[in-house]
Design an enzyme around this catalytic site. Structure first.
Site, PDB file in Angstrom:
ATOM      1  N   HIS A  47      -9.563   0.519   4.752  1.00 35.15           N
ATOM      2  CA  HIS A  47      -8.270   0.748   5.398  1.00 35.15           C
ATOM      3  C   HIS A  47      -8.462   1.670   6.599  1.00 35.15           C
ATOM      4  O   HIS A  47      -9.292   2.579   6.571  1.00 35.15           O
ATOM      5  CB  HIS A  47      -7.272   1.347   4.407  1.00 35.15           C
ATOM      6  CG  HIS A  47      -5.886   1.366   4.966  1.00 35.15           C
ATOM      7  ND1 HIS A  47      -5.442   2.372   5.784  1.00 35.15           N
ATOM      8  CD2 HIS A  47      -4.872   0.472   4.866  1.00 35.15           C
ATOM      9  CE1 HIS A  47      -4.201   2.105   6.156  1.00 35.15           C
ATOM     10  NE2 HIS A  47      -3.836   0.949   5.616  1.00 35.15           N
ATOM     11  N   GLY A  72       2.496   2.016  10.869  1.00 37.91           N
ATOM     12  CA  GLY A  72       3.458   3.118  10.773  1.00 37.91           C
ATOM     13  C   GLY A  72       4.139   3.466  12.090  1.00 37.91           C
ATOM     14  O   GLY A  72       4.775   4.510  12.205  1.00 37.91           O
ATOM     15  N   ASN A 108       0.875  -1.169   0.000  1.00 42.37           N
ATOM     16  CA  ASN A 108       0.000   0.000   0.000  1.00 42.37           C
ATOM     17  C   ASN A 108       0.916   1.224   0.000  1.00 42.37           C
ATOM     18  O   ASN A 108       1.524   1.532   1.018  1.00 42.37           O
ATOM     19  CB  ASN A 108      -0.896  -0.044   1.245  1.00 42.37           C
ATOM     20  CG  ASN A 108      -1.774   1.186   1.358  1.00 42.37           C
ATOM     21  OD1 ASN A 108      -1.809   2.015   0.456  1.00 42.37           O
ATOM     22  ND2 ASN A 108      -2.489   1.303   2.473  1.00 42.37           N
ATOM     23  N   LEU A 109       1.016   1.873  -1.136  1.00 43.40           N
ATOM     24  CA  LEU A 109       1.960   2.994  -1.267  1.00 43.40           C
ATOM     25  C   LEU A 109       1.395   4.288  -0.665  1.00 43.40           C
ATOM     26  O   LEU A 109       2.101   5.294  -0.587  1.00 43.40           O
ATOM     27  CB  LEU A 109       2.348   3.188  -2.736  1.00 43.40           C
ATOM     28  CG  LEU A 109       2.977   1.946  -3.419  1.00 43.40           C
ATOM     29  CD1 LEU A 109       3.309   2.238  -4.876  1.00 43.40           C
ATOM     30  CD2 LEU A 109       4.233   1.475  -2.678  1.00 43.40           C
ATOM     31  N   LYS A 110       0.122   4.250  -0.266  1.00 38.11           N
ATOM     32  CA  LYS A 110      -0.539   5.402   0.392  1.00 38.11           C
ATOM     33  C   LYS A 110      -0.339   6.677  -0.438  1.00 38.11           C
ATOM     34  O   LYS A 110      -0.386   6.618  -1.657  1.00 38.11           O
ATOM     35  CB  LYS A 110      -0.047   5.532   1.828  1.00 38.11           C
ATOM     36  CG  LYS A 110      -0.230   4.212   2.604  1.00 38.11           C
ATOM     37  CD  LYS A 110      -0.051   4.324   4.077  1.00 38.11           C
ATOM     38  CE  LYS A 110      -0.286   2.971   4.722  1.00 38.11           C
ATOM     39  NZ  LYS A 110      -0.199   2.984   6.162  1.00 38.11           N
ATOM     40  N   GLU A 126      -5.234  -5.347  10.229  1.00 42.41           N
ATOM     41  CA  GLU A 126      -4.199  -4.350  10.516  1.00 42.41           C
ATOM     42  C   GLU A 126      -4.562  -3.613  11.804  1.00 42.41           C
ATOM     43  O   GLU A 126      -5.412  -2.714  11.788  1.00 42.41           O
ATOM     44  CB  GLU A 126      -4.113  -3.322   9.380  1.00 42.41           C
ATOM     45  CG  GLU A 126      -3.763  -3.904   8.033  1.00 42.41           C
ATOM     46  CD  GLU A 126      -3.243  -2.829   7.068  1.00 42.41           C
ATOM     47  OE1 GLU A 126      -2.091  -2.949   6.663  1.00 42.41           O
ATOM     48  OE2 GLU A 126      -3.974  -1.879   6.762  1.00 42.41           O
ATOM     49  N   SER A 175       3.445  -2.365  10.372  1.00 46.05           N
ATOM     50  CA  SER A 175       4.885  -2.388  10.651  1.00 46.05           C
ATOM     51  C   SER A 175       5.585  -3.679  10.215  1.00 46.05           C
ATOM     52  O   SER A 175       6.525  -4.125  10.863  1.00 46.05           O
ATOM     53  CB  SER A 175       5.155  -2.091  12.130  1.00 46.05           C
ATOM     54  OG  SER A 175       4.758  -0.757  12.424  1.00 46.05           O
ATOM     55  N   GLU A 228      -6.876   4.118   7.683  1.00 50.34           N
ATOM     56  CA  GLU A 228      -6.748   5.562   7.439  1.00 50.34           C
ATOM     57  C   GLU A 228      -8.015   6.115   6.802  1.00 50.34           C
ATOM     58  O   GLU A 228      -8.377   7.266   7.024  1.00 50.34           O
ATOM     59  CB  GLU A 228      -5.499   5.836   6.586  1.00 50.34           C
ATOM     60  CG  GLU A 228      -4.236   5.708   7.438  1.00 50.34           C
ATOM     61  CD  GLU A 228      -3.049   5.086   6.741  1.00 50.34           C
ATOM     62  OE1 GLU A 228      -2.997   5.094   5.499  1.00 50.34           O
ATOM     63  OE2 GLU A 228      -2.165   4.577   7.460  1.00 50.34           O
TER      64      GLU A 228
HETATM   65  P1  13P Z   1       2.979   0.238   7.723  1.00 49.92           P
HETATM   66  O1  13P Z   1       3.562  -0.992   7.077  1.00 49.92           O
HETATM   67  O2  13P Z   1       3.680   1.501   7.327  1.00 49.92           O
HETATM   68  O3  13P Z   1       2.838   0.061   9.203  1.00 49.92           O
HETATM   69  O4  13P Z   1       1.502   0.393   7.135  1.00 49.92           O
HETATM   70  C1  13P Z   1       0.660  -0.704   7.124  1.00 49.92           C
HETATM   71  C2  13P Z   1      -0.527  -0.371   6.298  1.00 49.92           C
HETATM   72  O5  13P Z   1      -1.315   0.485   6.661  1.00 49.92           O
HETATM   73  C3  13P Z   1      -0.709  -1.091   5.051  1.00 49.92           C
HETATM   74  O6  13P Z   1      -1.979  -0.891   4.534  1.00 49.92           O
END
Ligand code: 13P
Length: 236
Positions: free
Chosen positions: A88, A163, A6-8, A157, A193, A90
């Protein structure tokens, strides 16, 4: 196994193109048979042919229309995208998407036959509130979702692990995944993470079918290393 990035809100279209081309080359060399998904930022979507499946991080549940700032199914179709991330943390917690909205999205893209990676996970306060409260919270994230959908992948997650560099213990992941597996037989990914240093122990867990990686996937060599770790584990 399923290894997803997931490159966000990172990597421009130019950077994403380079990323995908580099990763395709690495996968071709390693002859990996793992399922690899990459979710670029919306404006970085590009048509892509190869081993990697490119998916959307988000889209509105409509073909098109008056939904300012959103993209619809016809915009995804332009890039040949048939995979989407829904729920997700976020989107739930930063963008405020409700379960009701997520269900609408899920049903809309399910009707179109999309591969859906549906995310669930609890914030720290719920984890600290104890097992019952935590499971109640996670159960509510399954409400209205067709768990028998054949193109469904679930990603667990924990919000507090995203993160932050924090992860649940391996035993916690295994126990929770085992419970989630009882609810739904779809492949189950762990996210939060995950990095090269811990990918092997996480993916080696019995009830983990792959990983959804954020920050550590931004480095294409690191992401490729995780794909290789999955390949090695499958050989055993
Ligand atoms: P991180 O790997 O940066 O903790 O993020 C996980 C994530 O939200 C993947 O969708």
């Amino acid at each position: 196994m399923i290894i997803a990035a997931n490159l966000k809100t990172n990597l421009t279209r130019k950077q994403t193109t380079e990323y995908l081309n580099t990763l395709e080359g690495l996968i071709q060399t390693s002859k990996s048979t793992q399922e690899v998904l990459v979710f670029p930022a919306t404006s970085s979507l590009i048509p892509h042919a190869g081993h990697i499946i490119v998916g959307a991080q988000n889209a509105y549940p409509a073909v098109n229309g008056a939904f300012t700032g959103e993209i619809g199914a016809e915009h995804l179709a332009e890039f040949g995208i048939t995979t989407i991330l829904i729920g997700h943390s976020e989107r739930r917690h930063v963008l405020g998407e409700s379960q009701e909205e997520l269900v609408k999205k899920f049903n809309f893209y399910k009707e179109l036959g999309f591969k859906i990676v549906y995310c669930v996970g609890e914030p720290l306060s719920l984890r600290e509130a104890g097992e019952e409260a935590m499971m109640e919270y996670i159960d509510a994230q399954y409400e209205g979702i067709d768990l028998s959908y054949e193109n469904l992948i679930i990603a667990y997650e924990p919000v507090w692990a995203i993160g932050t560099g924090l992860t649940p213990t391996l035993q916690d992941i295994e126990e929770l995944h085992a419970k989630l597996k009882e609810k739904c037989s779809a492949p189950l990914l762990y996210g939060g993470s995950v990095k090269v240093a811990n990918a092997k122990e996480v993916m080696a867990l019995k009830s983990v079918d792959g990983v959804l990686v954020g920050g550590a996937a931004l480095n294409v060599n690191d992401f490729n290393a995780m794909i290789n770790i999955a390949q090695e584990l499958e050989k055993k």
